[in-house]
Design a protein around this motif. Structure first.
Motif, PDB file in Angstrom:
ATOM      1  N   THR A 126       0.856  -1.196   0.000  1.00  0.00           N
ATOM      2  CA  THR A 126       0.000   0.000   0.000  1.00  0.00           C
ATOM      3  C   THR A 126       0.888   1.240   0.000  1.00  0.00           C
ATOM      4  N   GLU A 127       0.252   2.387  -0.193  1.00  0.00           N
ATOM      5  CA  GLU A 127       0.994   3.651  -0.129  1.00  0.00           C
ATOM      6  C   GLU A 127       1.654   3.785   1.256  1.00  0.00           C
ATOM      7  N   GLU A 128       0.957   3.328   2.269  1.00  0.00           N
ATOM      8  CA  GLU A 128       1.503   3.390   3.627  1.00  0.00           C
ATOM      9  C   GLU A 128       2.760   2.513   3.776  1.00  0.00           C
ATOM     10  N   ASP A 129       2.665   1.297   3.223  1.00  0.00           N
ATOM     11  CA  ASP A 129       3.838   0.405   3.238  1.00  0.00           C
ATOM     12  C   ASP A 129       5.012   1.082   2.528  1.00  0.00           C
ATOM     13  N   PHE A 130       4.699   1.674   1.382  1.00  0.00           N
ATOM     14  CA  PHE A 130       5.753   2.320   0.608  1.00  0.00           C
ATOM     15  C   PHE A 130       6.367   3.492   1.385  1.00  0.00           C
ATOM     16  N   GLN A 131       5.505   4.232   2.116  1.00  0.00           N
ATOM     17  CA  GLN A 131       6.016   5.319   2.967  1.00  0.00           C
ATOM     18  C   GLN A 131       6.995   4.772   4.013  1.00  0.00           C
ATOM     19  N   ASP A 132       6.729   3.577   4.514  1.00  0.00           N
ATOM     20  CA  ASP A 132       7.648   2.938   5.466  1.00  0.00           C
ATOM     21  C   ASP A 132       9.018   2.712   4.823  1.00  0.00           C
ATOM     22  N   THR A 133       9.003   2.333   3.540  1.00  0.00           N
ATOM     23  CA  THR A 133      10.276   2.142   2.832  1.00  0.00           C
ATOM     24  C   THR A 133      11.009   3.481   2.701  1.00  0.00           C
ATOM     25  N   LEU A 134      10.263   4.530   2.305  1.00  0.00           N
ATOM     26  CA  LEU A 134      10.906   5.849   2.166  1.00  0.00           C
ATOM     27  C   LEU A 134      11.492   6.307   3.496  1.00  0.00           C
ATOM     28  N   ARG A 135      10.729   6.094   4.578  1.00  0.00           N
ATOM     29  CA  ARG A 135      11.218   6.519   5.902  1.00  0.00           C
ATOM     30  C   ARG A 135      12.471   5.742   6.304  1.00  0.00           C
ATOM     31  N   LEU A 136      12.496   4.459   5.973  1.00  0.00           N
ATOM     32  CA  LEU A 136      13.681   3.651   6.307  1.00  0.00           C
ATOM     33  C   LEU A 136      14.901   4.168   5.534  1.00  0.00           C
ATOM     34  N   VAL A 137      14.689   4.495   4.270  1.00  0.00           N
ATOM     35  CA  VAL A 137      15.791   5.001   3.443  1.00  0.00           C
ATOM     36  C   VAL A 137      16.324   6.319   4.014  1.00  0.00           C
ATOM     37  N   GLU A 138      15.397   7.159   4.449  1.00  0.00           N
ATOM     38  CA  GLU A 138      15.814   8.429   5.059  1.00  0.00           C
ATOM     39  C   GLU A 138      16.589   8.202   6.344  1.00  0.00           C
ATOM     40  N   GLN A 139      16.138   7.221   7.108  1.00  0.00           N
ATOM     41  CA  GLN A 139      16.745   6.945   8.397  1.00  0.00           C
ATOM     42  C   GLN A 139      18.145   6.328   8.244  1.00  0.00           C
ATOM     43  N   VAL A 140      18.269   5.349   7.361  1.00  0.00           N
ATOM     44  CA  VAL A 140      19.539   4.628   7.232  1.00  0.00           C
ATOM     45  C   VAL A 140      20.600   5.450   6.506  1.00  0.00           C
ATOM     46  N   ARG A 141      20.218   6.155   5.468  1.00  0.00           N
ATOM     47  CA  ARG A 141      21.141   6.896   4.607  1.00  0.00           C
ATOM     48  C   ARG A 141      22.206   5.971   4.012  1.00  0.00           C
ATOM     49  N   PHE A 142      21.749   5.147   3.065  1.00  0.00           N
ATOM     50  CA  PHE A 142      22.638   4.234   2.336  1.00  0.00           C
ATOM     51  C   PHE A 142      23.575   5.018   1.431  1.00  0.00           C
ATOM     52  N   SER A 143      24.808   4.515   1.259  1.00  0.00           N
ATOM     53  CA  SER A 143      25.721   5.143   0.294  1.00  0.00           C
ATOM     54  C   SER A 143      25.149   5.026  -1.104  1.00  0.00           C
ATOM     55  N   ASN A 144      24.459   3.916  -1.350  1.00  0.00           N
ATOM     56  CA  ASN A 144      23.867   3.686  -2.654  1.00  0.00           C
ATOM     57  C   ASN A 144      22.803   2.608  -2.505  1.00  0.00           C
ATOM     58  N   ALA A 145      21.786   2.656  -3.367  1.00  0.00           N
ATOM     59  CA  ALA A 145      20.738   1.636  -3.307  1.00  0.00           C
ATOM     60  C   ALA A 145      20.392   1.194  -4.722  1.00  0.00           C
ATOM     61  N   PHE A 146      20.280  -0.085  -4.915  1.00  0.00           N
ATOM     62  CA  PHE A 146      19.832  -0.620  -6.197  1.00  0.00           C
ATOM     63  C   PHE A 146      18.334  -0.835  -6.073  1.00  0.00           C
ATOM     64  N   THR A 147      17.575  -0.145  -6.927  1.00  0.00           N
ATOM     65  CA  THR A 147      16.116  -0.158  -6.777  1.00  0.00           C
ATOM     66  C   THR A 147      15.477  -0.922  -7.934  1.00  0.00           C
ATOM     67  N   PHE A 148      14.471  -1.695  -7.611  1.00  0.00           N
ATOM     68  CA  PHE A 148      13.840  -2.541  -8.616  1.00  0.00           C
ATOM     69  C   PHE A 148      12.329  -2.458  -8.518  1.00  0.00           C
ATOM     70  N   ILE A 149      11.688  -2.554  -9.678  1.00  0.00           N
ATOM     71  CA  ILE A 149      10.240  -2.723  -9.716  1.00  0.00           C
ATOM     72  C   ILE A 149       9.962  -4.207  -9.620  1.00  0.00           C
ATOM     73  N   TYR A 150       9.114  -4.602  -8.683  1.00  0.00           N
ATOM     74  CA  TYR A 150       8.794  -6.019  -8.530  1.00  0.00           C
ATOM     75  C   TYR A 150       8.268  -6.584  -9.852  1.00  0.00           C
ATOM     76  N   SER A 151       8.782  -7.734 -10.205  1.00  0.00           N
ATOM     77  CA  SER A 151       8.409  -8.384 -11.459  1.00  0.00           C
ATOM     78  C   SER A 151       7.988  -9.822 -11.148  1.00  0.00           C
ATOM     79  N   PRO A 152       6.732 -10.178 -11.443  1.00  0.00           N
ATOM     80  CA  PRO A 152       6.280 -11.535 -11.095  1.00  0.00           C
ATOM     81  C   PRO A 152       7.061 -12.605 -11.853  1.00  0.00           C
TER      82      PRO A 152
END
Ligand code: SAH
Ligand code: SF4
Ligand code: F3S
Length: 439
Positions: free
Chosen positions: A316-342
């Motif tokens: 959900t949008e809420e779940d996705f917000q949790d991901t954004l918040r985690l990214v803000e919190q952790v501050r990764f040097s780099n992240a490889f991002t993917f669109i889920y593909s069945p």
């Protein structure tokens, strides 16, 4: 002179396996070429992790048709992960009748023999397929390896995966976890250092479960210690770690070791506990954040990268917000991002899917956020001095290499310095890369 060309898709595991394919073909009397048109043997080492990978590979295989029409003697092989899926080898032979050889993930060392068999055939050419049952996977040792990776050498420590994350095809195409013999691994690393390699990257789908299948007391931390005991000036990296399995001992040993880099790739995938559970990741957001704190407490200079997926079924949008918040919190040097593909045959493929437009919009927001963090972290390096292993000369008089923490740095210098450790003062940053001068 006869030539081969290998097109490699997918992860580091495949990059390294292409070195084994090349080793087998060199032994059969072939030489490498970058030109597909000039090659007598054309190999596709495939990946099926996402639909996009598979489509691209299909397109590239199709592009060989006119070459084969012009020269019937060319031999075409499709090998690796893609071929291990149910019904795939039949589909490939049907769609691309000019393909001669299809080999599964544990059969790559046989490619030289099969190519010779096709090349020697009189009259009708044989169609060879050797796609194996992944329930009885093997470990193949003593394969010739034609290394092409310059200063870095890849070393497998294990094969396969037992985790069955619900989105992932890897356990179905790579089979169960099996760990290589520790003495063999340590011996291989020692040999590579003696040959002059300056960096070793240990490979496994989940390095933290190294040894679980052996019952002889070896685990990843013990293997790290044994490798760290080798003399010489060199670095060691490893991938991939799993947040559910990485131990305190591994983290502490990274910090105190001589050779292990302060750099870790720790895929988080999602920031919502509900989604993590549906993915069968077996850790929580809180545990992941604990690991990040623990890594940074042990190694304040640690470089942390990750993989993140958006649009998992039910996100959900809420779940996705949790991901954004985690990214803000952790501050990764780099992240490889993917669109889920069945992926066919996986649990998540049968769940209710999210519209593509929603996934696309989410990944856009995620990338924008991570880019700003990547830039901000890069900026912090300006003015500092980093020890860099000179890895390559992308242009005449321009060198590049990485810091201990995994940052890519560019600086002027001549190609004869490749393989040296140099100290570089960082003058400017450009998103993920840094620029500087040797001091
Ligand atoms: N063994 C590693 C890497 C697996 S594949 C690990 O456990 O992390 C590399 C990355 O591809 C994964 O981390 C995941 O983010 C992504 N991936 C895997 N399956 C996928 C799928 N079906 N769709 C989109 N991305 C996927
Ligand atoms: Fe796939 Fe999960 Fe195994 Fe990684 S740990 S290879 S994501 S099943
Ligand atoms: Fe792809 Fe196989 Fe690696 S599916 S990501 S090449 S393990």
């Amino acid at each position: 002179m006869k030539f081969f060309n290998i097109q490699t898709f997918g992860c580091q595991m495949n990059v390294h396996e292409s070195e084994k394919i090349a080793g087998s073909l060199v032994e059969a009397g072939y030489q490498p070429t970058d030109s597909v048109a000039d090659a007598d043997v054309i190999v596709f080492n495939t990946c099926c992790i996402r639909d996009t990978a598979e489509k691209r590979i299909m397109g590239n295989i199709g592009a060989v048709k006119p070459l084969k029409k012009a020269d019937r003697s060319k031999i075409v092989a499709v090998v690796g992960c893609m071929t291990q899926q149910d019904g795939m080898k039949e589909a490939i032979f049907k769609k691309f009748p000019f393909v001669d050889i299809i080999l599964g993930t544990d059969r790559l060392d046989r490619i030289g023999d099969y190519v010779e068999r096709v090349a020697m055939s009189n009259g009708k050419r044989p169609k060879i397929d050797d796609v194996h049952n992944i329930d009885t996977p093997e470990i193949i040792e003593n394969t010739p390896i034609f290394r092409t990776s310059g200063t870095n050498a890849w070393v497998n420590i294990m094969y396969g995966c037992n985790n069955f994350c619900t989105y992932c095809i890897v356990p179905y195409v790579r089979g169960r976890e099996r760990s290589r013999d520790p003495e063999t691994v340590v011996g291989e690393v020692r040999g590579l250092i003696e040959e002059g390699y300056r960096e070793i990257t240990l490979l496994g789908q989940n390095v933290d479960s190294y040894g679980n299948d052996r019952q002889d007391g070896w685990n990843f931390a013990k293997l790290m210690r044994a490798i760290d005991g080798i003399d010489g000036k060199f670095r060691v990296r490893f991938m991939t770690s799993h947040p559910k399995d990485i131990s305190e001992e591994v983290i502490d040993f990274m910090a105190e070791s001589v050779h292990f880099c302060h750099n870790i790739h720790l895929p988080v995938q999602a920031g919502s506990n509900r989604v993590l559970q549906a993915m069968n990741r077996k850790y929580t957001r809180e545990h992941y954040l604990y690991l990040i704190d623990r890594l940074r407490a042990a190694m304040p200079d640690v470089g942390i990268t990750t993989d993140i997926m958006v649009g998992f079924p039910g996100e959900t949008e809420e779940d996705f917000q949790d991901t954004l918040r985690l990214v803000e919190q952790v501050r990764f040097s780099n992240a490889f991002t993917f669109i889920y593909s069945p992926r066919n045959g996986t649990v998540a493929a049968k769940m209710e899917q999210i519209p593509y437009a929603v996934k696309k919009e989410r990944i856009g927001r995620l990338i924008t956020l991570q880019n700003s963090i990547t830039k901000e972290i890069s900026d912090r390096y300006v003015g500092t001095i980093l020890e860099i292993l000179v890895e390559d000369a992308p242009k005449p008089d321009l060198l590049c290499g990485r810091s201990d923490s995994g940052r890519l740095v560019n600086f002027p210098g001549s190609a004869d310095r490749i393989g040296e450790f140099v100290r570089v003062r960082i003058d400017k940053s450009r998103s993920a890369s840094l620029w500087g001068e040797i001091v």
